[in-house]
Design a protein around this motif. Sequence first.
Motif, PDB file in Angstrom:
ATOM      1  N   ARG A  59       0.805  -1.213   0.000  1.00 58.86           N
ATOM      2  CA  ARG A  59       0.000   0.000   0.000  1.00 58.86           C
ATOM      3  C   ARG A  59       0.839   1.264   0.000  1.00 58.86           C
ATOM      4  O   ARG A  59       0.348   2.349   0.296  1.00 58.86           O
ATOM      5  CB  ARG A  59      -0.929   0.018   1.208  1.00 58.86           C
ATOM      6  N   GLY A  60       2.126   1.133  -0.315  1.00 54.19           N
ATOM      7  CA  GLY A  60       3.003   2.289  -0.383  1.00 54.19           C
ATOM      8  C   GLY A  60       4.205   2.028  -1.266  1.00 54.19           C
ATOM      9  O   GLY A  60       4.613   0.873  -1.477  1.00 54.19           O
ATOM     10  N   ALA A  61       4.776   3.102  -1.820  1.00 49.27           N
ATOM     11  CA  ALA A  61       5.966   3.008  -2.660  1.00 49.27           C
ATOM     12  C   ALA A  61       6.767   4.292  -2.510  1.00 49.27           C
ATOM     13  O   ALA A  61       6.196   5.385  -2.448  1.00 49.27           O
ATOM     14  CB  ALA A  61       5.601   2.773  -4.118  1.00 49.27           C
ATOM     15  N   VAL A  62       8.101   4.152  -2.432  1.00 45.96           N
ATOM     16  CA  VAL A  62       9.009   5.283  -2.249  1.00 45.96           C
ATOM     17  C   VAL A  62      10.093   5.195  -3.312  1.00 45.96           C
ATOM     18  O   VAL A  62      10.687   4.122  -3.505  1.00 45.96           O
ATOM     19  CB  VAL A  62       9.624   5.287  -0.836  1.00 45.96           C
ATOM     20  N   LEU A  63      10.374   6.304  -3.981  1.00 45.47           N
ATOM     21  CA  LEU A  63      11.444   6.326  -4.972  1.00 45.47           C
ATOM     22  C   LEU A  63      12.801   6.227  -4.294  1.00 45.47           C
ATOM     23  O   LEU A  63      13.023   6.802  -3.223  1.00 45.47           O
ATOM     24  CB  LEU A  63      11.376   7.607  -5.807  1.00 45.47           C
ATOM     25  N   GLU A  83      17.856   7.491   2.674  1.00 48.35           N
ATOM     26  CA  GLU A  83      16.772   8.328   2.176  1.00 48.35           C
ATOM     27  C   GLU A  83      15.449   7.552   2.110  1.00 48.35           C
ATOM     28  O   GLU A  83      14.384   8.094   2.415  1.00 48.35           O
ATOM     29  CB  GLU A  83      17.132   8.863   0.790  1.00 48.35           C
ATOM     30  N   VAL A  84      15.527   6.284   1.731  1.00 49.78           N
ATOM     31  CA  VAL A  84      14.310   5.471   1.675  1.00 49.78           C
ATOM     32  C   VAL A  84      13.695   5.321   3.059  1.00 49.78           C
ATOM     33  O   VAL A  84      12.477   5.481   3.246  1.00 49.78           O
ATOM     34  CB  VAL A  84      14.622   4.091   1.060  1.00 49.78           C
ATOM     35  N   TYR A  85      14.528   5.038   4.065  1.00 49.90           N
ATOM     36  CA  TYR A  85      14.017   4.870   5.431  1.00 49.90           C
ATOM     37  C   TYR A  85      13.422   6.173   5.960  1.00 49.90           C
ATOM     38  O   TYR A  85      12.379   6.170   6.640  1.00 49.90           O
ATOM     39  CB  TYR A  85      15.132   4.383   6.346  1.00 49.90           C
ATOM     40  N   GLU A  86      14.064   7.305   5.677  1.00 48.68           N
ATOM     41  CA  GLU A  86      13.551   8.587   6.162  1.00 48.68           C
ATOM     42  C   GLU A  86      12.184   8.911   5.552  1.00 48.68           C
ATOM     43  O   GLU A  86      11.257   9.322   6.257  1.00 48.68           O
ATOM     44  CB  GLU A  86      14.542   9.699   5.831  1.00 48.68           C
ATOM     45  N   ARG A  87      12.027   8.699   4.258  1.00 44.92           N
ATOM     46  CA  ARG A  87      10.749   8.994   3.608  1.00 44.92           C
ATOM     47  C   ARG A  87       9.661   8.018   4.045  1.00 44.92           C
ATOM     48  O   ARG A  87       8.490   8.398   4.195  1.00 44.92           O
ATOM     49  CB  ARG A  87      10.917   8.937   2.097  1.00 44.92           C
ATOM     50  N   ALA A  88      10.036   6.768   4.269  1.00 45.12           N
ATOM     51  CA  ALA A  88       9.050   5.784   4.711  1.00 45.12           C
ATOM     52  C   ALA A  88       8.547   6.115   6.116  1.00 45.12           C
ATOM     53  O   ALA A  88       7.340   6.022   6.388  1.00 45.12           O
ATOM     54  CB  ALA A  88       9.650   4.385   4.670  1.00 45.12           C
ATOM     55  N   GLU A  89       9.445   6.512   7.012  1.00 41.29           N
ATOM     56  CA  GLU A  89       9.017   6.863   8.374  1.00 41.29           C
ATOM     57  C   GLU A  89       8.212   8.154   8.400  1.00 41.29           C
ATOM     58  O   GLU A  89       7.332   8.322   9.239  1.00 41.29           O
ATOM     59  CB  GLU A  89      10.252   7.004   9.267  1.00 41.29           C
TER      60      GLU A  89
END
Length: 400
Positions: A59-63, A83-89
């Motif tokens: 239910r989510g996607a991050v570049l 960067e992926v972890y920061e945007r996901a949190e």
Amino acid sequence: MEIPRNIRQIGDIDRDLSLYLEDYVVTFIEKMRRKNRECVGILLGRQTKEQDSPCLFVRGAVLAENYEVEDGRIFMTASAWNEVYERAEKCFKDVEICGWFLCSGDSNMVDLYNLQKTHSENFRSQNQVLFLYDGNRDEEMVYRFDAQGAHRLKGYYIYYERNEQMQEYMISREPERTVEFAIAPAMRGISDQAMRQFRSVMEEKQEKGKRSSGKNTISKMLRTVSVAALLCGAGFGMAAWYRHDGMRGVKEVVSVLSGEDGTAAVVEQDSAGNGTGGSGAFGETGQAVIQEVAGDVYPTTARQKETASQASSREETVSSAGEERESAPETEAPSESEGAAASISYKEYTVRKGDTLYTICKAFYGSGSKELLSEICSINGMDNADFIYVGQVLKLPETE
């Protein structure tokens, strides 16, 4: 996690893994694919089981950014993962990594050997998947990897819900939408003033409405009474017309049943029950008296006889059709001719680094159709046309 109710199935579903992709995630990947020729991202969601069968709910996607590409292989650096972890949190809650997606038209980047290397180095879970868009084939594919190699999923589900977290992340990727939302708080004072003016205007309209409510009520009552009067008049008119038409029909029936030359044999009666013998059809009491005349009239029997004749004709038609079907000879299905298969000559080709079965067919035959790929897989005893390895010797049929 409960199974969503509003879902759409794409292809067939594997028993080993059921994949559920939220519609906003699919829309986001499609949008990034159209905007960028190449993009890499991380899929977020939950892993669960449905009747002892693993399920993935994405239910989510991050570049992903700051990744590196070398000889067609993708390397996720430490800065890219941070960067992926920061945007996901920041944008999502209660999610875990369910896999990744890749959109590319580079044949080396979409090579299964390189993709399996990248997947095994970054995604260790057994049920994590890869959502791949191959720009060369213009085709979407989903793979899962294990020690035996890559396995393509036959299909997946798309489900629909109010995915506010994914919506906020998609808006954050569009600067023009962010500026539009940022201007709104600065105009709150003006909006409040306009609201107060609007309320005052509405209050004045309500007062005027109360004054004119009495007049409107009277006019509505008059309209209702007039409509009711029109309906009543129309009803009486229709009733009178039906009564007149019915009496005329009675006269015609009497004349047909009792008269010889169309004249009615009707006797009028007075109040004492004595006939007046007039030519009119009705007496003073308003009742018509019909003189009984002997005759052989059997309307019911005539209908029954006609129905019986129709039924007998239908039975004759059905029986004749049945005889035609029984008399028709049965045709046997043509049997396939059995003959010796023609001898086919082959040439061998050793797989090199960067090769795919599609590029090999393009180089040797000028085409990479599905029929040709399946034929080569059948000759070489392969189950998956997308998985070949360096040093593998392939038999290729020679063209005439």
